[in-house]
Write a protein that holds these residues in place. Sequence first.
Motif, PDB file in Angstrom:
ATOM      1  N   TYR A   7       0.860  -1.178   0.000  1.00 12.93           N
ATOM      2  CA  TYR A   7       0.000   0.000   0.000  1.00 12.93           C
ATOM      3  C   TYR A   7       0.898   1.231   0.000  1.00 12.93           C
ATOM      4  O   TYR A   7       1.929   1.259   0.681  1.00 12.93           O
ATOM      5  N   LEU A   8       0.480   2.243  -0.726  1.00 14.77           N
ATOM      6  CA  LEU A   8       1.305   3.429  -0.914  1.00 14.77           C
ATOM      7  C   LEU A   8       0.577   4.664  -0.403  1.00 14.77           C
ATOM      8  O   LEU A   8      -0.517   4.990  -0.862  1.00 14.77           O
ATOM      9  N   PHE A   9       1.199   5.337   0.576  1.00 10.71           N
ATOM     10  CA  PHE A   9       0.661   6.574   1.136  1.00 10.71           C
ATOM     11  C   PHE A   9       1.598   7.724   0.759  1.00 10.71           C
ATOM     12  O   PHE A   9       2.819   7.573   0.816  1.00 10.71           O
ATOM     13  N   THR A  10       1.029   8.869   0.400  1.00 13.70           N
ATOM     14  CA  THR A  10       1.843  10.069   0.252  1.00 13.70           C
ATOM     15  C   THR A  10       1.081  11.255   0.823  1.00 13.70           C
ATOM     16  O   THR A  10      -0.033  11.102   1.335  1.00 13.70           O
ATOM     17  N   LYS A  11       1.707  12.429   0.773  1.00 13.26           N
ATOM     18  CA  LYS A  11       1.130  13.624   1.393  1.00 13.26           C
ATOM     19  C   LYS A  11       1.227  14.802   0.429  1.00 13.26           C
ATOM     20  O   LYS A  11       2.054  14.798  -0.486  1.00 13.26           O
ATOM     21  N   CYS A  12       0.405  15.816   0.677  1.00 13.65           N
ATOM     22  CA  CYS A  12       0.456  17.019  -0.143  1.00 13.65           C
ATOM     23  C   CYS A  12       0.162  18.236   0.718  1.00 13.65           C
ATOM     24  O   CYS A  12      -0.367  18.119   1.825  1.00 13.65           O
ATOM     25  N   GLY A  13       0.516  19.409   0.192  1.00 11.93           N
ATOM     26  CA  GLY A  13       0.266  20.651   0.911  1.00 11.93           C
ATOM     27  C   GLY A  13       1.371  21.665   0.771  1.00 11.93           C
ATOM     28  O   GLY A  13       1.126  22.865   0.782  1.00 11.93           O
ATOM     29  N   HIS A  14       2.609  21.182   0.622  1.00 14.70           N
ATOM     30  CA  HIS A  14       3.760  22.079   0.529  1.00 14.70           C
ATOM     31  C   HIS A  14       4.216  22.194  -0.931  1.00 14.70           C
ATOM     32  O   HIS A  14       4.227  21.208  -1.672  1.00 14.70           O
ATOM     33  N   HIS A  20      -2.589  12.091   2.250  1.00 15.34           N
ATOM     34  CA  HIS A  20      -2.806  12.839   3.485  1.00 15.34           C
ATOM     35  C   HIS A  20      -2.513  14.318   3.273  1.00 15.34           C
ATOM     36  O   HIS A  20      -1.540  14.666   2.598  1.00 15.34           O
ATOM     37  N   LEU A  21      -3.325  15.174   3.859  1.00 17.78           N
ATOM     38  CA  LEU A  21      -2.949  16.575   3.979  1.00 17.78           C
ATOM     39  C   LEU A  21      -1.808  16.651   4.977  1.00 17.78           C
ATOM     40  O   LEU A  21      -1.888  16.083   6.068  1.00 17.78           O
ATOM     41  N   HIS A  22      -0.752  17.384   4.618  1.00 21.06           N
ATOM     42  CA  HIS A  22       0.511  17.303   5.340  1.00 21.06           C
ATOM     43  C   HIS A  22       0.633  18.417   6.381  1.00 21.06           C
ATOM     44  O   HIS A  22       1.126  19.500   6.087  1.00 21.06           O
TER      45      HIS A  22
END
Length: 295
Positions: free
Chosen positions: A71-78, A112-114
Amino acid sequence: MEKRKYGNTDMQVSILGFGGAEIGGEDEGTVDRLLGSALDAGLNLIDTAECYGRSEELIGKTLAGRRDDYYLFTKCGHASGLDFADWDPVLLEKSIDRSLKRLNTGYVDVIHLHSCSEEILRRGEVIRVLEKAKEAGKTRYIGYSGDRNDALYAVQTGLFDSLETSLNIADQEMIDLTLDEAVSRGMGITAKRPIANAAWAFESFAETDYPYIYWKRLQELNYGFLDDVQHGVEVALRFTLSTPGVHTAIVGTRNPDRWVQNAALLEKGKLPSDLYQQIRSRWHETAGADWVGQT
């Protein structure tokens, strides 16, 4: 390796996940060995972010042929190199697309929101970007990564499938602040920094070093089990994973042998309840009002 159902999702995640923050500056060969050894040891969750250097790109290059294995999780926001302000909704859309390209995949399992503030969350725009990404098939689930009252507000919206937050023997605010609420909503819960950066293993840190706060707290907590570094790692990791509601803990390393070693530490299962409660009681006796979750 033991697996746990990740909240109300359909994912059965390994209790240890690979944290991609530390690999952003490594070479491709090293990352190939690290990730390969992690998957071979039974880990099936890889967590990264848009701002972890070349982490996403290296994961995409080295694991292109094994996408069904994890399973692959990443984040965003910056912004992280994109010509937009952090948290601009257009930035988030472009950042998600960039992450997919770097990761060499058509979708991730969770975005995810980072560490987004409550103030920005309340506007609703950033949440809508993630919902649109989910509708478009770019992610299967959406989540929030962060701590303190920001995380509590994110949980209380009822809009997120996943919570990624700090939890360890030196960082227990989330147990009292957000955990019950997240569990009641069926969220998948990922513990960040589950061994407190093993800060007790070092004589000192500069106040500007990230582990300094954990190191300073541990001086006051004075847990007896930390006298032996390796035993301390075992107890710390088992404490985090013994916390009711926690499904997985993400650990970063540059040592390909670490996963087999960590898996062996967890063979004993959850901590005895009396030791777990001793750690919790010591926290409540010692923690100051400023001992908040470390984002």
